[in-house]
Design a protein around this motif. Structure first.
Motif, PDB file in Angstrom:
ATOM      1  N   THR A  44      11.251   1.920   8.855  1.00  0.00           N
ATOM      2  CA  THR A  44      12.197   3.064   8.981  1.00  0.00           C
ATOM      3  C   THR A  44      12.619   3.024  10.501  1.00  0.00           C
ATOM      4  OG1 THR A  44      10.881   4.212   7.350  1.00  0.00           O
ATOM      5  CG2 THR A  44      12.222   5.500   8.570  1.00  0.00           C
TER       6      THR A  44
ATOM      7  N   LYS B 178       7.409   1.229  10.353  1.00  0.00           N
ATOM      8  CA  LYS B 178       8.025   0.036  11.102  1.00  0.00           C
ATOM      9  C   LYS B 178       9.567  -0.100  10.573  1.00  0.00           C
ATOM     10  CE  LYS B 178       4.685  -2.709   9.958  1.00  0.00           C
ATOM     11  NZ  LYS B 178       3.981  -1.895   9.083  1.00  0.00           N
TER      12      LYS B 178
ATOM     13  N   ALA C 133       3.273   2.669   7.867  1.00  0.00           N
ATOM     14  CA  ALA C 133       2.886   3.134   9.093  1.00  0.00           C
ATOM     15  C   ALA C 133       4.455   3.545   9.638  1.00  0.00           C
ATOM     16  CB  ALA C 133       2.525   1.942   9.923  1.00  0.00           C
TER      17      ALA C 133
ATOM     18  N   HIS D 106       1.875  -7.351  10.408  1.00  0.00           N
ATOM     19  CA  HIS D 106       0.621  -6.963   9.905  1.00  0.00           C
ATOM     20  C   HIS D 106      -0.637  -7.575  10.911  1.00  0.00           C
ATOM     21  CE1 HIS D 106       1.704  -4.510   6.129  1.00  0.00           C
ATOM     22  NE2 HIS D 106       2.660  -5.303   6.459  1.00  0.00           N
TER      23      HIS D 106
ATOM     24  N   GLU E 263      13.341  -6.635   5.940  1.00  0.00           N
ATOM     25  CA  GLU E 263      12.388  -6.952   5.056  1.00  0.00           C
ATOM     26  C   GLU E 263      12.881  -7.306   3.538  1.00  0.00           C
ATOM     27  OE1 GLU E 263       9.486  -3.950   4.657  1.00  0.00           O
ATOM     28  OE2 GLU E 263       7.686  -5.419   4.192  1.00  0.00           O
TER      29      GLU E 263
ATOM     30  N   ALA F 199       8.037  10.295   8.144  1.00  0.00           N
ATOM     31  CA  ALA F 199       7.712   8.746   8.206  1.00  0.00           C
ATOM     32  C   ALA F 199       7.572   8.166   9.492  1.00  0.00           C
ATOM     33  CB  ALA F 199       8.692   8.248   7.468  1.00  0.00           C
TER      34      ALA F 199
HETATM   35  P1  ATP Z   1       5.348  -1.781   5.267  1.00  0.00           P
HETATM   36  O1  ATP Z   1       4.707  -2.853   6.206  1.00  0.00           O
HETATM   37  O2  ATP Z   1       4.755  -1.415   4.035  1.00  0.00           O
HETATM   38  O3  ATP Z   1       6.851  -2.269   5.078  1.00  0.00           O
HETATM   39  P2  ATP Z   1       6.328   0.207   7.087  1.00  0.00           P
HETATM   40  O4  ATP Z   1       5.445   0.365   8.514  1.00  0.00           O
HETATM   41  O5  ATP Z   1       7.451  -0.647   7.279  1.00  0.00           O
HETATM   42  O6  ATP Z   1       5.476  -0.182   5.974  1.00  0.00           O
HETATM   43  P3  ATP Z   1       8.017   2.096   6.321  1.00  0.00           P
HETATM   44  O7  ATP Z   1       8.727   1.332   5.040  1.00  0.00           O
HETATM   45  O8  ATP Z   1       8.687   2.499   7.247  1.00  0.00           O
HETATM   46  O9  ATP Z   1       6.513   1.600   6.704  1.00  0.00           O
HETATM   47  O10 ATP Z   1       7.464   3.700   5.650  1.00  0.00           O
HETATM   48  C1  ATP Z   1       7.026   4.564   6.324  1.00  0.00           C
HETATM   49  C2  ATP Z   1       6.756   5.693   4.999  1.00  0.00           C
HETATM   50  O11 ATP Z   1       8.210   6.509   4.895  1.00  0.00           O
HETATM   51  C3  ATP Z   1       5.921   5.229   3.933  1.00  0.00           C
HETATM   52  O12 ATP Z   1       5.245   6.443   3.423  1.00  0.00           O
HETATM   53  C4  ATP Z   1       7.131   5.277   2.870  1.00  0.00           C
HETATM   54  O13 ATP Z   1       6.553   5.358   1.596  1.00  0.00           O
HETATM   55  C5  ATP Z   1       8.236   6.315   3.326  1.00  0.00           C
HETATM   56  N1  ATP Z   1       9.575   6.075   2.974  1.00  0.00           N
HETATM   57  C6  ATP Z   1      10.191   5.085   3.480  1.00  0.00           C
HETATM   58  N2  ATP Z   1      11.537   4.955   3.116  1.00  0.00           N
HETATM   59  C7  ATP Z   1      11.650   6.006   2.167  1.00  0.00           C
HETATM   60  C8  ATP Z   1      12.526   6.466   1.511  1.00  0.00           C
HETATM   61  N3  ATP Z   1      13.974   6.253   1.527  1.00  0.00           N
HETATM   62  N4  ATP Z   1      12.258   7.707   0.563  1.00  0.00           N
HETATM   63  C9  ATP Z   1      11.125   8.142   0.657  1.00  0.00           C
HETATM   64  N5  ATP Z   1      10.091   7.862   1.557  1.00  0.00           N
HETATM   65  C10 ATP Z   1      10.248   6.593   2.094  1.00  0.00           C
END
Ligand code: ATP
Length: 230
Positions: free
Chosen positions: A42, A40, A38, A187, A78, A16
């Motif tokens: 995490t 962010k 993407a 975004h 978020e 991730a």
């Molecule tokens: P968004 O703008 O949709 O919030 P983001 O850039 O914040 O997206 P993340 O939420 O960090 O992205 O997720 C990154 C990847 O990790 C995604 O594919 C998500 O499904 C996966 N992911 C995040 N948390 C978990 C978890 N606890 N268990 C499994 N997969 C996860």
């Protein structure tokens, strides 16, 4: 200032966040851009210590960040963390008290922030009575309260109308003007280019660009739009 060095986090087979390194210098605003999934949120959760990295480090002024330093960061997740059935003002005061402010100081600061967001007359209402946009302003006020040493805001501008975007960016710039580093995710590339000193673009867990809006434009807007569309 804070920074990430080689931060990596896997969920099963999915990487991730993949070797993510970037800096948020004192007084600067860094926009964290990337499409859905993407990485962010995490990354932000790892900076805040809410999620352990598989590899890599979070540094605060050049050294491994401590739990005490993390507590000085104003963080807006978020998935918002306030209570719908509690009064707006009480919640802000409570948060400031947790960070050590006096009740009177916390009330004064909370009212000042609510006024800045045009919500002075809503202070005594339950959070759930406010529109979603106004609830979001309260969430942001909560992160900005009590003079945080840094700010990390996950999608603070999503769903806000242009006036609210302006009042929020004004409040945030009063904080960065005092040296507070600010990282926020979005975004919306145009918005981030307008508000940020630097952009860090994530795609599929990796940093694909890091620089000022001008630098990234000169390297090719088409590419950076492409990244936004993934
Ligand atoms: P968004 O703008 O949709 O919030 P983001 O850039 O914040 O997206 P993340 O939420 O960090 O992205 O997720 C990154 C990847 O990790 C995604 O594919 C998500 O499904 C996966 N992911 C995040 N948390 C978990 C978890 N606890 N268990 C499994 N997969 C996860």
């Amino acid at each position: 200032m804070f920074e990430t060095r080689h931060l990596t986090r896997r969920f099963g087979d999915l990487v991730a966040v993949d070797d993510v390194s970037f800096q948020v210098p004192d007084g600067s605003t860094v926009g964290f851009i990337g499409g859905n999934g993407a990485g962010k949120t995490t990354t932000m959760r790892m900076i805040m210590g809410l999620l352990a990295p598989d590899a890599g480090d979070v540094l605060w002024n050049g050294a491994q960040i401590t739990a005490a330093e993390r507590r000085t960061i104003g963080y807006m997740p978020e998935e918002r963390g306030l209570y719908p059935k509690q009064q707006v003002l009480d919640q802000l005061v409570y948060l400031a008290r947790l960070r050590g402010a006096s009740t009177a100081g916390a009330r004064a600061e909370a009212m000042q922030l609510l006024e800045a967001f045009g919500l002075g007359d809503r202070a005594k209402e339950k959070l759930e009575k406010l529109s979603l946009g106004n609830q979001q302003r309260v969430q942001i006020a909560a992160a900005v309260m009590a003079e945080p040493a840094a700010l990390i805001l996950d999608e603070p501008f999503s769903g806000l109308d242009p006036d609210a975007v302006d009042s929020l960016s004004e409040v945030l710039s009063t904080r960065t003007a005092t040296g507070v580093p600010l990282l926020f995710s979005s975004h919306q590339l145009e918005l981030v280019e307008r508000l940020c000193d630097r952009l860090v673009i994530l795609s599929q867990g990796r940093v694909v660009a890091d620089g000022t809006g001008e630098e990234l434009r000169s390297r090719g807007t088409a590419r950076h739009r492409l990244v936004m569309d993934t």
